[in-house]
Design a protein around this motif. Structure first.
Motif, PDB file in Angstrom:
ATOM      1  N   HIS A 202       0.835  -1.202   0.000  1.00 17.28           N
ATOM      2  CA  HIS A 202       0.000   0.000   0.000  1.00 17.28           C
ATOM      3  C   HIS A 202       0.867   1.249   0.000  1.00 17.28           C
ATOM      4  N   THR A 203       0.579   2.183  -0.926  1.00 13.01           N
ATOM      5  CA  THR A 203       1.314   3.443  -0.997  1.00 13.01           C
ATOM      6  C   THR A 203       0.416   4.650  -0.742  1.00 13.01           C
ATOM      7  N   GLY A 204      -0.883   4.492  -0.986  1.00  8.52           N
ATOM      8  CA  GLY A 204      -1.799   5.613  -0.883  1.00  8.52           C
ATOM      9  C   GLY A 204      -1.851   6.459  -2.137  1.00  8.52           C
ATOM     10  N   ASP A 205      -1.017   6.136  -3.120  1.00 10.20           N
ATOM     11  CA  ASP A 205      -0.952   6.896  -4.369  1.00 10.20           C
ATOM     12  C   ASP A 205      -1.902   6.286  -5.392  1.00 10.20           C
ATOM     13  N   TYR A 206      -3.201   6.521  -5.201  1.00 10.24           N
ATOM     14  CA  TYR A 206      -4.189   5.983  -6.134  1.00 10.24           C
ATOM     15  C   TYR A 206      -5.421   6.875  -6.167  1.00 10.24           C
ATOM     16  N   ARG A 207      -6.232   6.662  -7.209  1.00  8.97           N
ATOM     17  CA  ARG A 207      -7.463   7.425  -7.392  1.00  8.97           C
ATOM     18  C   ARG A 207      -8.643   6.466  -7.491  1.00  8.97           C
ATOM     19  N   THR A 208      -9.821   6.969  -7.145  1.00  7.04           N
ATOM     20  CA  THR A 208     -11.046   6.180  -7.314  1.00  7.04           C
ATOM     21  C   THR A 208     -12.127   7.080  -7.903  1.00  7.04           C
ATOM     22  N   GLY A 209     -13.125   6.455  -8.497  1.00  6.49           N
ATOM     23  CA  GLY A 209     -14.234   7.222  -9.041  1.00  6.49           C
ATOM     24  C   GLY A 209     -15.139   6.356  -9.884  1.00  6.49           C
ATOM     25  N   THR A 210     -16.115   6.976 -10.504  1.00  7.27           N
ATOM     26  CA  THR A 210     -17.064   6.252 -11.356  1.00  7.27           C
ATOM     27  C   THR A 210     -17.174   6.866 -12.751  1.00  7.27           C
ATOM     28  N   ASP A 211     -16.409   7.904 -13.007  1.00  5.86           N
ATOM     29  CA  ASP A 211     -16.407   8.543 -14.323  1.00  5.86           C
ATOM     30  C   ASP A 211     -15.809   7.582 -15.354  1.00  5.86           C
ATOM     31  N   SER A 212     -16.583   7.194 -16.332  1.00  4.55           N
ATOM     32  CA  SER A 212     -16.135   6.191 -17.305  1.00  4.55           C
ATOM     33  C   SER A 212     -15.255   6.773 -18.412  1.00  4.55           C
ATOM     34  N   THR A 213     -14.867   8.045 -18.307  1.00  3.87           N
ATOM     35  CA  THR A 213     -13.970   8.633 -19.304  1.00  3.87           C
ATOM     36  C   THR A 213     -12.513   8.672 -18.818  1.00  3.87           C
ATOM     37  N   THR A 214     -12.280   8.324 -17.563  1.00  2.00           N
ATOM     38  CA  THR A 214     -10.927   8.340 -17.008  1.00  2.00           C
ATOM     39  C   THR A 214     -10.154   7.119 -17.485  1.00  2.00           C
TER      40      THR A 214
END
Length: 207
Positions: A163-175
């Motif tokens: 685990h680094t904490g360097d991540y993103r989350t979301g639901t936008d299907s264009t990313t």
């Protein structure tokens, strides 16, 4: 708040990382494993020997739990429909026991997220990985229709790492997806179990 978590698919990958992080944070884990010796003895960890396709073993794993995580994957030892069939059994037993919360880990590239993966991977999805992706697509259908408090987590390309904490989350299907290590996916799953930010949604997780 401490949770009691049932984990299916805990002997490798994201599931194994989740066991390590959850127990370190004071949560209790009950895991079902065909090869229990793979998991080291630890406080707050109970290992049940068995197969996710055995309802009795699944029920025993779920007893007394607040939530469940399904981190199943295809392998040479498993049938081609292990993800969908195993998840359905977990859901059936959760309903019997009154366990309300489910997080299932599938893959970026399914459903509306197909355009988020590189074109090379889209080609593999339709050829070498066709059976795997079909199984996971059916798994998602099973989870969506479960009637439980579910979240489907779709990681991008996975690699081993802490685990680094360097991540993103979301639901936008264009990313567009960028690969992520399994330790960070496990961290997000544990956070979602505690916070419920993406209830009845299919968030992606990536760098």
């Amino acid at each position: 708040m401490s949770l009691r978590i049932a984990i299916f698919g805990a002997t490798r990958g994201v599931g194994l990382a989740l066991v390590e992080q959850a127990t370190a944070q004071g949560h209790e884990c009950r895991v079902l494993a065909r090869e229990p010796d793979v998991l080291h003895d630890a406080e707050r960890l109970k290992v049940i020997s068995g197969n996710v396709l055995d309802p009795d073993a699944v029920r025993l794993t779920l007893e007394g739990c607040d939530c469940a995580v399904v981190s199943l994957s295809a392998s040479g030892k498993n049938p081609k429909t292990i993800c969908a069939d195993g998840t359905q059994i977990v859901i059936d037993e959760m309903k019997e026991l009154g366990v309300p919360r489910l997080v299932a880990i599938t893959s970026l590239g399914l459903g509306e997220s197909e355009a988020q993966v590189p074109w090379q991977f889209r080609g593999l999805m339709k050829t070498l990985l066709r059976n795997v992706m079909q199984d996971k697509a059916r798994q998602e259908e099973v989870v969506r229709s479960s009637g439980l408090d579910w979240t489907i987590v779709r990681p991008s390309g996975l690699w081993d790492g802490p685990h680094t904490g360097d991540y993103r989350t979301g639901t936008d299907s264009t990313t567009l997806g960028k690969s992520i290590n399994r330790g960070d996916v496990a961290h997000f799953v544990l956070k979602e179990l505690s916070e419920g930010t993406y209830l009845h949604q299919t968030p992606w997780v990536m760098r």
